[in-house]
Design a protein around this motif. Structure first.
Motif, PDB file in Angstrom:
ATOM      1  N   ASP A  84      55.037  38.493  75.709  1.00  0.00           N
ATOM      2  CA  ASP A  84      56.129  39.356  75.275  1.00  0.00           C
ATOM      3  C   ASP A  84      56.475  39.112  73.805  1.00  0.00           C
ATOM      4  O   ASP A  84      57.452  38.448  73.473  1.00  0.00           O
ATOM      5  CB  ASP A  84      57.361  39.100  76.148  1.00  0.00           C
ATOM      6  CG  ASP A  84      58.387  40.215  76.016  1.00  0.00           C
ATOM      7  OD1 ASP A  84      58.047  41.243  75.416  1.00  0.00           O
ATOM      8  OD2 ASP A  84      59.509  40.050  76.521  1.00  0.00           O
ATOM      9  N   PHE A  85      55.661  39.648  72.914  1.00  0.00           N
ATOM     10  CA  PHE A  85      55.979  39.585  71.497  1.00  0.00           C
ATOM     11  C   PHE A  85      55.922  41.007  70.938  1.00  0.00           C
ATOM     12  O   PHE A  85      55.659  41.970  71.661  1.00  0.00           O
ATOM     13  CB  PHE A  85      55.029  38.648  70.733  1.00  0.00           C
ATOM     14  CG  PHE A  85      53.574  38.953  70.899  1.00  0.00           C
ATOM     15  CD1 PHE A  85      52.921  39.790  70.019  1.00  0.00           C
ATOM     16  CD2 PHE A  85      52.848  38.404  71.944  1.00  0.00           C
ATOM     17  CE1 PHE A  85      51.584  40.079  70.161  1.00  0.00           C
ATOM     18  CE2 PHE A  85      51.507  38.692  72.099  1.00  0.00           C
ATOM     19  CZ  PHE A  85      50.874  39.533  71.206  1.00  0.00           C
ATOM     20  N   GLU A  86      56.207  41.139  69.653  1.00  0.00           N
ATOM     21  CA  GLU A  86      56.457  42.451  69.069  1.00  0.00           C
ATOM     22  C   GLU A  86      55.296  43.424  69.273  1.00  0.00           C
ATOM     23  O   GLU A  86      55.494  44.581  69.615  1.00  0.00           O
ATOM     24  CB  GLU A  86      56.732  42.281  67.567  1.00  0.00           C
ATOM     25  CG  GLU A  86      57.132  43.573  66.878  1.00  0.00           C
ATOM     26  CD  GLU A  86      57.481  43.356  65.416  1.00  0.00           C
ATOM     27  OE1 GLU A  86      57.743  44.337  64.719  1.00  0.00           O
ATOM     28  OE2 GLU A  86      57.488  42.184  64.977  1.00  0.00           O
ATOM     29  N   LYS A  87      54.079  42.947  69.092  1.00  0.00           N
ATOM     30  CA  LYS A  87      52.918  43.835  69.189  1.00  0.00           C
ATOM     31  C   LYS A  87      52.758  44.398  70.597  1.00  0.00           C
ATOM     32  O   LYS A  87      52.391  45.571  70.776  1.00  0.00           O
ATOM     33  CB  LYS A  87      51.665  43.052  68.782  1.00  0.00           C
ATOM     34  CG  LYS A  87      50.383  43.864  68.831  1.00  0.00           C
ATOM     35  CD  LYS A  87      49.195  42.997  68.441  1.00  0.00           C
ATOM     36  CE  LYS A  87      47.878  43.755  68.584  1.00  0.00           C
ATOM     37  NZ  LYS A  87      46.719  42.895  68.251  1.00  0.00           N
ATOM     38  N   ALA A  88      53.022  43.584  71.613  1.00  0.00           N
ATOM     39  CA  ALA A  88      52.810  44.002  73.002  1.00  0.00           C
ATOM     40  C   ALA A  88      54.093  44.491  73.665  1.00  0.00           C
ATOM     41  O   ALA A  88      54.101  44.731  74.870  1.00  0.00           O
ATOM     42  CB  ALA A  88      52.224  42.837  73.806  1.00  0.00           C
ATOM     43  N   LYS A  89      55.167  44.646  72.909  1.00  0.00           N
ATOM     44  CA  LYS A  89      56.456  45.020  73.504  1.00  0.00           C
ATOM     45  C   LYS A  89      56.394  46.359  74.245  1.00  0.00           C
ATOM     46  O   LYS A  89      56.942  46.486  75.344  1.00  0.00           O
ATOM     47  CB  LYS A  89      57.539  45.055  72.425  1.00  0.00           C
ATOM     48  CG  LYS A  89      58.943  45.160  72.986  1.00  0.00           C
ATOM     49  CD  LYS A  89      59.977  45.076  71.869  1.00  0.00           C
ATOM     50  CE  LYS A  89      61.385  45.062  72.429  1.00  0.00           C
ATOM     51  NZ  LYS A  89      61.694  46.229  73.253  1.00  0.00           N
ATOM     52  N   PRO A  90      55.757  47.419  73.707  1.00  0.00           N
ATOM     53  CA  PRO A  90      55.694  48.682  74.467  1.00  0.00           C
ATOM     54  C   PRO A  90      55.035  48.517  75.832  1.00  0.00           C
ATOM     55  O   PRO A  90      55.520  49.084  76.826  1.00  0.00           O
ATOM     56  CB  PRO A  90      54.870  49.597  73.549  1.00  0.00           C
ATOM     57  CG  PRO A  90      55.051  49.042  72.176  1.00  0.00           C
ATOM     58  CD  PRO A  90      55.153  47.562  72.362  1.00  0.00           C
ATOM     59  N   GLN A  91      53.943  47.755  75.893  1.00  0.00           N
ATOM     60  CA  GLN A  91      53.284  47.535  77.178  1.00  0.00           C
ATOM     61  C   GLN A  91      54.193  46.771  78.136  1.00  0.00           C
ATOM     62  O   GLN A  91      54.316  47.133  79.312  1.00  0.00           O
ATOM     63  CB  GLN A  91      51.988  46.742  76.969  1.00  0.00           C
ATOM     64  CG  GLN A  91      50.864  47.553  76.335  1.00  0.00           C
ATOM     65  CD  GLN A  91      49.645  46.696  76.063  1.00  0.00           C
ATOM     66  OE1 GLN A  91      49.610  45.951  75.095  1.00  0.00           O
ATOM     67  NE2 GLN A  91      48.647  46.798  76.897  1.00  0.00           N
ATOM     68  N   MET A  92      54.840  45.715  77.626  1.00  0.00           N
ATOM     69  CA  MET A  92      55.726  44.927  78.481  1.00  0.00           C
ATOM     70  C   MET A  92      56.901  45.771  78.981  1.00  0.00           C
ATOM     71  O   MET A  92      57.311  45.659  80.147  1.00  0.00           O
ATOM     72  CB  MET A  92      56.241  43.707  77.723  1.00  0.00           C
ATOM     73  CG  MET A  92      55.164  42.710  77.347  1.00  0.00           C
ATOM     74  SD  MET A  92      54.388  41.927  78.783  1.00  0.00           S
ATOM     75  CE  MET A  92      55.727  40.881  79.364  1.00  0.00           C
ATOM     76  N   LEU A 128      52.563  35.482  88.009  1.00  0.00           N
ATOM     77  CA  LEU A 128      51.839  35.558  86.742  1.00  0.00           C
ATOM     78  C   LEU A 128      52.797  35.749  85.570  1.00  0.00           C
ATOM     79  O   LEU A 128      52.695  35.063  84.548  1.00  0.00           O
ATOM     80  CB  LEU A 128      50.824  36.699  86.799  1.00  0.00           C
ATOM     81  CG  LEU A 128      49.951  36.893  85.549  1.00  0.00           C
ATOM     82  CD1 LEU A 128      49.101  35.659  85.299  1.00  0.00           C
ATOM     83  CD2 LEU A 128      49.064  38.126  85.693  1.00  0.00           C
ATOM     84  N   LEU A 129      53.750  36.671  85.706  1.00  0.00           N
ATOM     85  CA  LEU A 129      54.683  36.928  84.605  1.00  0.00           C
ATOM     86  C   LEU A 129      55.624  35.751  84.380  1.00  0.00           C
ATOM     87  O   LEU A 129      56.017  35.470  83.249  1.00  0.00           O
ATOM     88  CB  LEU A 129      55.490  38.198  84.885  1.00  0.00           C
ATOM     89  CG  LEU A 129      54.703  39.510  84.789  1.00  0.00           C
ATOM     90  CD1 LEU A 129      55.570  40.692  85.168  1.00  0.00           C
ATOM     91  CD2 LEU A 129      54.130  39.705  83.392  1.00  0.00           C
ATOM     92  N   SER A 130      55.972  35.049  85.441  1.00  0.00           N
ATOM     93  CA  SER A 130      56.807  33.850  85.266  1.00  0.00           C
ATOM     94  C   SER A 130      56.059  32.776  84.502  1.00  0.00           C
ATOM     95  O   SER A 130      56.666  31.981  83.778  1.00  0.00           O
ATOM     96  CB  SER A 130      57.246  33.309  86.634  1.00  0.00           C
ATOM     97  OG  SER A 130      57.997  34.271  87.339  1.00  0.00           O
ATOM     98  N   THR A 131      54.729  32.760  84.653  1.00  0.00           N
ATOM     99  CA  THR A 131      53.919  31.734  83.991  1.00  0.00           C
ATOM    100  C   THR A 131      53.622  32.086  82.544  1.00  0.00           C
ATOM    101  O   THR A 131      53.738  31.242  81.648  1.00  0.00           O
ATOM    102  CB  THR A 131      52.592  31.541  84.760  1.00  0.00           C
ATOM    103  OG1 THR A 131      52.880  31.238  86.128  1.00  0.00           O
ATOM    104  CG2 THR A 131      51.778  30.405  84.148  1.00  0.00           C
TER     105      THR A 131
END
Length: 889
Positions: free
Chosen positions: A280-288, A271-274
């Motif tokens: 993975d952008f600035e808003k979701a960076k903490p979660q990633m 899933l992450l490879s897809t």
């Protein structure tokens, strides 16, 4: 074998069967070679058989049957013999769809997609069946999941009457997501099945039975694993097409990460490879970051098998490499893509062979050795006497790079040839030593072969350029670096080179040799347009260079496909920040304003999003506000009139009863940029009426009050509107003005914003005047060494500044703001003088204000004043010259 009909009536049941068995049973020792020894054909004597007798053949207990027939048999005999024409029609529909899916390839996708869209899917049963067929194929064939996801994207708006809820509709997207969710949540059921089979295996006593159960259990686990991977790949491709939301994807990642079993972690890696790059952008960076910390912990603590740990490490490395895989896409390709790759390999092979030949000749001795030629910069260039010059390829370089043959000197004596293009030669010279003139070679008796050398160099460059990847150029369409470390932009680009040509004196391109006519550029397919649009939009949102983005969209040269650009932009920004949505809305407005984007294409792309808003609203609660932020900039000057825009965007929403909600959100956003009275006047002038946008049973007055859009009814606004204007702090005020100026809002728009958000006292305050002056002049500064001021930026804002600098005191405060800016920037040379010249020439600040500022003794404005005054000595000297001349006269 043929039997005369007249003998059929005389057949006897037992004798007929016996004779038939004797005829078809080979005796012991019989060989095929004996057939040729027979001279006469064997006669079969048949006695008697009834024509009405039904011969029953032996049937195996576990005979193989197709899956479709198994399902039909399991539903019962009453359905098998059902002669209902609707059932037959449904079966025929599934048969046609299955046939289409079996032929699906990237090359045939457009043709087959058209066939699918022409199928009659008009009941919920048929819709569910079609979704099951497509999903099953996507799960079992993960390499083609992109094609199946695109097919679902094309069917996303399909709706049929609901079988269970009269008056309601069943939606393709909703049913598809339910199907994917059930498949994703099947792990628990699979575990129960595996546990049951394991118990049967442990309880088995016979070795043969135990082996059979072990194989069945192993096969079941393999099948379940493959289905999970296929489903997660399909889900990822649906998300990349904006059919699923980020919240759903994060929920999937969290669930897979919580389960530490091998199958879940393998699905997580897939899933992450897809979709990792899209999440993975600035808003979701903490979660990633949290996800990858957990994955790193699993690797270090060896909480799973080595195979899974290596998979997790690969995903970690992929993120470190900015989601650029080590290997390219190995999925199915079109024939054109295969041909391009073959051509690329052929070019690379030719270059490799050519380099090997050159190296052999250079290393060999004797007369066959090629003597190197000095290029005038300390470098050697091999001379090839027999190499042919491919002028067609040379022209190809000229056309792609924007070269001007009139300004291209192909000999070392030309000092780096064409200005900028061959500057690398000049930079390679040690100590800046100039090359010898061309005549020096002739005087020394050396043959003048430099021209041939550099044509050969051009030919090599042509091969390299022609073999470069087109998609790579698309991804790097913008130049992020600009001017870095004092170095100029890549001079081979068309725009930078054309500017250099103009600086050299505007030499006409007509004087250059006319290249051979090129074939017309083929129109882009929808898939190619999506890729190019995504590259342009991503780069624009990263560097916010509006001028560059407008030029890139114009260079697409596909006006009939720009609806794809609109759709891609709306999809990619709908769930991002307000600033991103406003920037995209501004880009679309500018495209319409300059005529690059036809309004029909804008409406078409917008409608494709609005048609599925009912389902998207389930996952995006503030979707109507987000859409309003994307659409509102189109109402600015030069965009689309309010009446035309509102009537057009409401067409797909009126049947859903949501048109009024979206329009109310747009009107509320407009009130942030101008007074509600002005917004109400625009509504009335456009001849709009809420009855045209609301359901018949909706109370208009109640809706208008709830949405706080009473100004559209023409009623006088009370004093409440004044209360809404809050006092902005200095930082907030400067931030808002900077945003408006960076977005290139026109003066009227900025004035409307001031009127709507600032009361009269604040708009007339010294604080506002200083903030306005600092913002306008700050935008006009070019941050180079030395600093420069763009006079045109000040001239464009002259009307705006004159409106608010309406007396001598305001003008003095503006000069104080400039003084503070110069002190903050450590008094850059001549910058303040440039501003003073422009402000005086445009009659923004009068002479008296300049003199008053020069002689000011205000203790609050003395910081750094001495150095600032000294920097504008020349300006005041020039300012006094007319007075001195008039005194002498």
């Amino acid at each position: 074998m043929s039997v005369p009909k007249k003998n059929m009536k005389e057949l006897n049941k037992k004798e007929a069967i016996g004779d038939l068995l004797d005829d078809f049973t080979e005796p012991p020792g019989f060989s095929r070679s004996q057939q040729g020894q027979r001279k006469e054909p064997r006669k079969i004597i048949i006695h008697s058989m009834s024509l009405n007798y039904d011969v029953q053949l032996n049937k195996a207990e576990k005979a193989w049957k197709p899956t479709v027939k198994k399902n039909s048999c399991s539903r019962g005999a009453e359905e098998v013999v059902d002669n209902d024409p609707e059932v037959a029609k449904t079966g025929e529909l599934f048969k046609q769809l299955r046939s289409i899916l079996n032929k699906l390839t990237p090359q045939k996708f457009p043709e087959l997609m058209k066939q699918v869209s022409e199928l009659t899917i008009d009941t919920e049963e048929r819709l569910k069946g079609a979704i099951d067929l497509i999903s099953e194929k996507a799960i079992l064939e993960p390499n083609f999941s992109v094609a199946y996801a695109n097919m679902c994207r094309g069917l996303m708006g399909l709706k049929v009457p609901s079988a269970d809820k009269p008056g309601k509709t069943a939606n393709f997207l909703y049913l598809l997501l339910n199907r994917c969710q059930k498949e994703f949540e099947k792990d628990q059921d699979d575990d129960e099945i595996f546990e049951k089979k394991q118990k049967e295996l442990e309880a088995a006593k016979d070795d043969e039975e135990r082996e059979r159960l072990r194989v069945e259990l192993e096969n079941a686990r393999v099948i379940a694993r493959r289905r999970s991977l296929g489903n997660i790949k399909f889900v990822g491709e649906l998300f990349k097409l904006k059919m699923l939301t980020e919240a759903i994807m994060h929920a999937c990642v969290v669930k897979l990460l919580k389960n530490h079993d091998d199958k879940s972690l393998e699905c997580l890696c897939r899933l992450l490879s897809t979709i990792g790059k899209d999440l993975d952008f600035e808003k979701a960076k903490p979660q990633m970051d949290e996800y990858f910390n957990q994955m790193n912990k699993i690797i270090k603590e060896k909480m799973t098998s080595s195979r899974i740990r290596f998979m997790l490490q690969d995903v970690l490395d992929l993120r470190k490499n900015i989601w650029v895989p080590r290997r390219g896409d190995q999925g199915p390709k079109t024939i054109d893509q295969i041909h391009k790759e073959a051509e690329l390999e052929e070019h690379q092979e030719q270059i490799k062979v050519h380099q090997q030949l050159l190296s052999k000749k250079e290393s060999s001795g004797g007369g066959g050795r090629i003597q190197p030629q000095d290029d005038g910069c300390g470098n050697t260039v091999p001379i090839s006497k027999d190499r042919p010059i491919d002028t067609n390829r040379l022209y190809k370089i000229i056309k792609s790079g924007g070269m001007d043959l009139n300004n291209l000197v192909l000999a070392p004596g030309g000092k780096a040839g064409c200005k900028g293009v061959w500057r690398s030669w000049e930079k390679g010279c040690s100590g800046g030593t100039e090359a010898k003139p061309a005549s020096a070679d002739q005087e020394s008796g050396r043959p003048a072969t430099s021209t041939l050398n550099h044509f050969s160099a051009l030919q090599q460059t042509s091969s390299l350029l022609s073999s470069s990847d087109t998609d790579h150029r698309d991804r790097d369409h913008f130049d992020r670096s600009g001017h870095v470390d004092g170095r100029e932009e890549n001079p081979i680009t068309k725009r930078s080179f054309s500017r250099e040509s103009q600086e050299r004196g505007g030499r006409s391109e007509e004087s250059a040799p006319t290249p051979p006519p090129s074939l017309p550029k083929p129109s882009l397919s929808e898939e190619e347009m999506e890729k190019k649009s995504k590259a342009i939009i991503d780069e624009y949102l990263h560097i916010t260079d509006l001028k560059e983005a407008l030029q890139c969209v114009a260079e697409l040269n596909s006006a009939s496909m720009l609806y794809v650009f609109v759709r891609q932009g709306l999809e990619s920004t709908l769930e991002r920040s307000t600033t991103v949505r406003e920037h995209l809305g501004l880009l679309l407005h500018q495209l319409v304003k300059v005529g690059t984007l036809p309004t029909e294409q804008y409406y078409k792309g917008l409608h494709e999003i609005l048609e599925v808003t009912e389902d998207m609203a389930i996952d995006i609660p503030y979707m109507w506000l987000y859409l309003a932020e994307l659409i509102t900039p189109m109402l600015h000057e030069g965009g689309i009139p309010m009446g035309q825009l509102f009537r057009e965007i409401s067409k797909p929403l009126v049947p859903l009863g949501k048109a009024g909600v979206l329009l109310a959100q747009i009107l509320q956003l407009l009130c942030k940029g101008m007074t509600p009275k002005k917004v109400g006047d625009l509504w009335i002038e456009a001849g709009l009426n809420w009855n045209d946008f609301l359901p018949e049973d909706k109370d208009v007055n109640k809706f208008v009050t709830e949405q706080k859009v009473e100004f559209t009814t023409g009623e006088e606004l009370g004093p409440k509107e004044v209360v809404k204007k809050q006092l902005l702090s200095g930082e907030e005020l400067s931030k808002q003005l900077d945003r408006l100026l960076q977005d290139k809002a026109d003066n009227k728009h900025i004035m409307d914003w001031v009127e709507a958000n600032l009361d009269e006292e604040q708009a007339a305050s010294n604080h506002f005047v200083r903030s306005l002056m600092a913002s306008v002049c700050g935008i006009a500064i070019i941050c180079e060494h030395p600093y420069k001021a763009i006079a045109e930026q000040i001239m464009v804002r002259a009307e705006l500044l004159q409106k608010y600098l309406n007396d001598e005191e305001k003008e003095l405060q503006a000069l104080y703001a400039l003084q503070a800016m110069m002190v903050h920037m450590e008094e850059p040379a001549n910058l303040l003088c440039m501003f003073f010249d422009t402000l005086y020439d445009e009659d923004i600040i009068k002479e008296e204000a300049f003199y008053k500022w020069e002689t000011s003794k205000d203790p609050a404005e003395q910081t750094g004043r001495g150095v600032v005054l000294k920097s504008v000595t020349a300006f005041f000297t020039w300012l006094r010259e007319p007075e001195e001349e008039s005194d002498k006269e």
